[in-house]
Design a protein around this motif. Structure first.
Motif, PDB file in Angstrom:
ATOM      1  N   ASN A 280      58.563 103.185  26.539  1.00 31.97           N
ATOM      2  CA  ASN A 280      58.044 104.505  26.906  1.00 31.97           C
ATOM      3  C   ASN A 280      58.792 104.942  28.164  1.00 31.97           C
ATOM      4  O   ASN A 280      59.247 104.103  28.953  1.00 31.97           O
ATOM      5  CB  ASN A 280      56.556 104.459  27.276  1.00 31.97           C
ATOM      6  N   GLY A 281      58.903 106.239  28.330  1.00 27.69           N
ATOM      7  CA  GLY A 281      59.466 106.785  29.565  1.00 27.69           C
ATOM      8  C   GLY A 281      58.605 107.966  29.979  1.00 27.69           C
ATOM      9  O   GLY A 281      58.252 108.806  29.149  1.00 27.69           O
ATOM     10  N   ILE A 282      58.240 107.998  31.238  1.00 33.59           N
ATOM     11  CA  ILE A 282      57.363 109.082  31.710  1.00 33.59           C
ATOM     12  C   ILE A 282      57.993 109.706  32.941  1.00 33.59           C
ATOM     13  O   ILE A 282      58.269 109.007  33.928  1.00 33.59           O
ATOM     14  CB  ILE A 282      55.953 108.542  32.047  1.00 33.59           C
ATOM     15  N   LEU A 283      58.243 111.006  32.869  1.00 27.49           N
ATOM     16  CA  LEU A 283      58.905 111.715  33.960  1.00 27.49           C
ATOM     17  C   LEU A 283      57.853 112.565  34.672  1.00 27.49           C
ATOM     18  O   LEU A 283      57.207 113.401  34.043  1.00 27.49           O
ATOM     19  CB  LEU A 283      59.992 112.587  33.337  1.00 27.49           C
ATOM     20  N   VAL A 284      57.696 112.304  35.955  1.00 26.02           N
ATOM     21  CA  VAL A 284      56.713 113.053  36.743  1.00 26.02           C
ATOM     22  C   VAL A 284      57.483 113.957  37.698  1.00 26.02           C
ATOM     23  O   VAL A 284      58.382 113.499  38.407  1.00 26.02           O
ATOM     24  CB  VAL A 284      55.801 112.092  37.556  1.00 26.02           C
ATOM     25  N   ARG A 285      57.130 115.242  37.688  1.00 23.43           N
ATOM     26  CA  ARG A 285      57.809 116.188  38.576  1.00 23.43           C
ATOM     27  C   ARG A 285      56.892 116.531  39.739  1.00 23.43           C
ATOM     28  O   ARG A 285      55.843 117.156  39.539  1.00 23.43           O
ATOM     29  CB  ARG A 285      58.179 117.462  37.811  1.00 23.43           C
ATOM     30  N   GLY A 286      57.285 116.087  40.939  1.00 25.31           N
ATOM     31  CA  GLY A 286      56.484 116.349  42.130  1.00 25.31           C
ATOM     32  C   GLY A 286      57.241 117.266  43.077  1.00 25.31           C
ATOM     33  O   GLY A 286      58.474 117.278  43.071  1.00 25.31           O
ATOM     34  N   ASP A 287      56.515 118.038  43.903  1.00 27.89           N
ATOM     35  CA  ASP A 287      57.224 118.986  44.771  1.00 27.89           C
ATOM     36  C   ASP A 287      57.942 118.288  45.915  1.00 27.89           C
ATOM     37  O   ASP A 287      58.966 118.758  46.396  1.00 27.89           O
ATOM     38  CB  ASP A 287      56.283 120.096  45.282  1.00 27.89           C
ATOM     39  N   ALA A 288      57.421 117.133  46.347  1.00 24.53           N
ATOM     40  CA  ALA A 288      58.084 116.427  47.450  1.00 24.53           C
ATOM     41  C   ALA A 288      59.105 115.414  46.928  1.00 24.53           C
ATOM     42  O   ALA A 288      60.215 115.309  47.438  1.00 24.53           O
ATOM     43  CB  ALA A 288      57.036 115.723  48.316  1.00 24.53           C
ATOM     44  N   THR A 289      58.758 114.678  45.890  1.00 27.93           N
ATOM     45  CA  THR A 289      59.639 113.616  45.408  1.00 27.93           C
ATOM     46  C   THR A 289      60.739 114.120  44.507  1.00 27.93           C
ATOM     47  O   THR A 289      61.749 113.457  44.317  1.00 27.93           O
ATOM     48  CB  THR A 289      58.845 112.592  44.573  1.00 27.93           C
ATOM     49  N   TYR A 295      59.455 103.626  33.428  1.00 28.53           N
ATOM     50  CA  TYR A 295      60.055 103.152  32.174  1.00 28.53           C
ATOM     51  C   TYR A 295      59.615 101.715  31.912  1.00 28.53           C
ATOM     52  O   TYR A 295      59.562 100.890  32.834  1.00 28.53           O
ATOM     53  CB  TYR A 295      61.581 103.211  32.335  1.00 28.53           C
ATOM     54  N   GLY A 296      59.301 101.398  30.695  1.00 30.78           N
ATOM     55  CA  GLY A 296      58.959 100.013  30.360  1.00 30.78           C
ATOM     56  C   GLY A 296      58.359  99.932  28.975  1.00 30.78           C
ATOM     57  O   GLY A 296      58.352 100.923  28.230  1.00 30.78           O
ATOM     58  N   LYS A 297      57.850  98.738  28.640  1.00 32.47           N
ATOM     59  CA  LYS A 297      57.300  98.543  27.298  1.00 32.47           C
ATOM     60  C   LYS A 297      55.951  99.247  27.170  1.00 32.47           C
ATOM     61  O   LYS A 297      55.016  98.941  27.887  1.00 32.47           O
ATOM     62  CB  LYS A 297      57.146  97.054  27.004  1.00 32.47           C
ATOM     63  N   GLY A 298      55.883 100.183  26.224  1.00 31.50           N
ATOM     64  CA  GLY A 298      54.700 101.028  26.106  1.00 31.50           C
ATOM     65  C   GLY A 298      53.630 100.496  25.190  1.00 31.50           C
ATOM     66  O   GLY A 298      52.584 101.114  25.043  1.00 31.50           O
ATOM     67  N   ALA A 299      53.867  99.362  24.538  1.00 32.94           N
ATOM     68  CA  ALA A 299      52.869  98.810  23.630  1.00 32.94           C
ATOM     69  C   ALA A 299      53.135  97.314  23.518  1.00 32.94           C
ATOM     70  O   ALA A 299      54.153  96.813  23.983  1.00 32.94           O
ATOM     71  CB  ALA A 299      52.965  99.475  22.261  1.00 32.94           C
ATOM     72  N   GLY A 300      52.187  96.621  22.896  1.00 34.16           N
ATOM     73  CA  GLY A 300      52.352  95.178  22.700  1.00 34.16           C
ATOM     74  C   GLY A 300      51.317  94.409  23.482  1.00 34.16           C
ATOM     75  O   GLY A 300      50.798  94.874  24.506  1.00 34.16           O
ATOM     76  N   LYS A 301      51.034  93.215  22.976  1.00 30.20           N
ATOM     77  CA  LYS A 301      49.941  92.399  23.503  1.00 30.20           C
ATOM     78  C   LYS A 301      50.071  92.085  25.004  1.00 30.20           C
ATOM     79  O   LYS A 301      49.197  92.437  25.807  1.00 30.20           O
ATOM     80  CB  LYS A 301      49.932  91.111  22.683  1.00 30.20           C
ATOM     81  N   LEU A 302      51.157  91.456  25.393  1.00 30.31           N
ATOM     82  CA  LEU A 302      51.227  90.980  26.778  1.00 30.31           C
ATOM     83  C   LEU A 302      51.521  92.089  27.800  1.00 30.31           C
ATOM     84  O   LEU A 302      50.912  92.092  28.880  1.00 30.31           O
ATOM     85  CB  LEU A 302      52.217  89.819  26.894  1.00 30.31           C
ATOM     86  N   PRO A 303      52.416  93.056  27.472  1.00 31.35           N
ATOM     87  CA  PRO A 303      52.584  94.149  28.444  1.00 31.35           C
ATOM     88  C   PRO A 303      51.256  94.863  28.724  1.00 31.35           C
ATOM     89  O   PRO A 303      50.933  95.165  29.883  1.00 31.35           O
ATOM     90  CB  PRO A 303      53.575  95.094  27.751  1.00 31.35           C
ATOM     91  N   THR A 304      50.477  95.118  27.677  1.00 25.25           N
ATOM     92  CA  THR A 304      49.205  95.832  27.881  1.00 25.25           C
ATOM     93  C   THR A 304      48.219  94.946  28.632  1.00 25.25           C
ATOM     94  O   THR A 304      47.494  95.407  29.527  1.00 25.25           O
ATOM     95  CB  THR A 304      48.647  96.291  26.514  1.00 25.25           C
TER      96      THR A 304
END
Ligand code: HSE
Length: 412
Positions: A280-289, A295-304
């Motif tokens: 999975n990849g998640i892009l967050v748009r912030g006014d300061a940053t 980014y990382g594994k978005g599903a699966g037993k051990l990551p979750t």
């Protein structure tokens, strides 16, 4: 020393992963928590004869609810039936709850956070979005100084896995889905993945944290990946991008929230274009940053399970930041009507007049693919609203041009 007792409800893929990670990594978990902990109960309606934790299994939730020793309840049952009832009652009984259940958070999050606040306990759900990727706490705490004006992401591992296999290995949809299920990525009912509902729940949770208001999934236009074809994938390559299932949300100046889930042409310059397989990849748009990408594994037993355990540690420590997680249910729909949302769109057209219609389209960019049939054409339109797109499609259809596909373009 006091031993913090935990109950795990639901011994499926994630629940069994939580128990496994807890005992495997107990030494470091204890060091980080600064307290002794143990799993006292595992609740499941099924029997697990011969399981090494057999003595901990129970079938009656009342035992957990009425045991004052249980301080933290982990919910990995899923859905909003029993899970909702048990979570609510656990909070009311003064126990902190950690869940991986995005449906529960997306539908009942505001109510459960309020109960947790009233009772002075925590309701934590890092594992509900992005599997093993830390995103809930970073968005809530580390980016707290920002005005967040948008979040967009590849939020479902199963569909990303399927699309990647279809694009790279020309694998059929069915084979790729079967593999995702065998790897433990898919929901029990994979319709929730492929029709976009899982991604919808996750973008609703992210919108609630980013903008402080509960956004119900029923208000979000949601489309999955079942109508994406090999031809669309080829035109996306011609455009210089890939097709991904994207959940996106942003806040308009008037406070209303734009939010949707649908496939999108993602240009190769976008940080999300290289997010493949179960990632999975998640892009967050912030006014300061500016833009921040997770980014990382978005599903699966051990990551979750890893994300669940991080919350258990926070609950055991009584972390102040985690306690402040909160958003309100304003009681009304604050989303922008879908028809008003604007994008450029990819259109695939068919018919004797398709090429002529494509060439005549104002502000449009014509696309090509190898072995393109004579009576097929594709374009990227100028920026238009979904309502205007519908009018354009109706106009094309009335002049004998079939519109075989329309997919939004994600802008950088
Ligand atoms: N079915 C979900 C996915 C599991 O594929 O992303 C993690 O939420």
């Amino acid at each position: 020393m006091e031993v913090k007792k935990i109950a795990v409800m639901g011994y499926g893929t994630v629940g069994s992963g939580v128990v496994e990670v807890f005992y495997k990594n107990y030494a470091s978990i204890k060091r980080r928590t600064g307290a002794e902990m143990d799993i006292k109960y595992i609740l499941d309606i099924r029997d697990f004869p011969g399981n090494e934790y057999e003595s901990k299994f129970i079938k009656d939730f009342n035992i957990i609810e009425s045991d004052p020793e249980v301080a933290i309840v982990v919910e990995t049952i899923g859905g909003i039936g029993l899970a909702y009832d048990f979570v609510r009652r656990s909070l009311l009984a003064g126990k902190s709850v950690v869940t991986s259940n995005k449906e529960l958070v997306a539908e009942k999050g505001a109510e459960l956070l309020q109960i947790a606040r009233d009772k002075g306990v925590m309701f934590l759900f890092e594992a509900s979005v992005g599997g093993g990727i830390p995103i809930i706490h970073p968005l809530h705490q580390c980016l707290a100084a920002n005005e967040i004006y948008g979040v967009e992401g590849i939020l479902n591992g199963t569909t990303n896995y399927i699309l990647t296999k279809m694009i790279r290995e020309k694998m059929s949809f069915e084979t790729a889905l079967k593999q995702a299920q065998d790897l433990g990525y898919a929901e029990r009912n994979p319709d929730a993945d492929v029709l976009g509902h899982d991604a919808c729940r996750k973008i609703c949770i992210l919108a609630a944290i980013a903008f402080g208001k509960h956004v119900y999934p029923k208000y979000v236009s949601t489309e999955g990946i079942t109508s994406v074809t090999a031809e669309d994938v080829e035109y996306a390559a011609g455009f210089g991008g890939v097709i991904k299932l994207i959940g996106s949300t942003s806040r308009r100046e008037d406070g209303r929230i734009e939010i949707e889930v649908s496939p999108a042409f993602v240009p190769s310059e976008s940080q999300l274009s290289g997010v493949d397989d179960v990632f999975n990849g998640i892009l967050v748009r912030g006014d300061a940053t500016g833009d921040v990408v997770f980014y990382g594994k978005g599903a699966g037993k051990l990551p979750t399970a890893s994300a669940v355990m991080a919350d258990v540690i926070d609950a055991a420590k009584g972390s102040e930041g985690a306690k402040n997680m909160f958003w309100v249910d304003t009681g009304c729909d604050e989303t922008v009507p879908h028809g008003e949302i604007e994008h450029r769109f990819y259109l695939r057209l068919a018919g004797a007049e398709a090429a002529k219609a494509a060439a005549a389209m104002e502000g449009a960019q014509v696309l090509y693919r190898e072995k393109q049939p004579d009576e097929e054409a594709a374009v990227i339109t100028a920026v238009v609203s979904y309502d205007a797109l519908d009018a354009l499609k109706a106009q094309l259809e009335s002049s004998g041009v079939k519109v075989l596909a329309n997919i939004r373009v994600l802008e950088n």
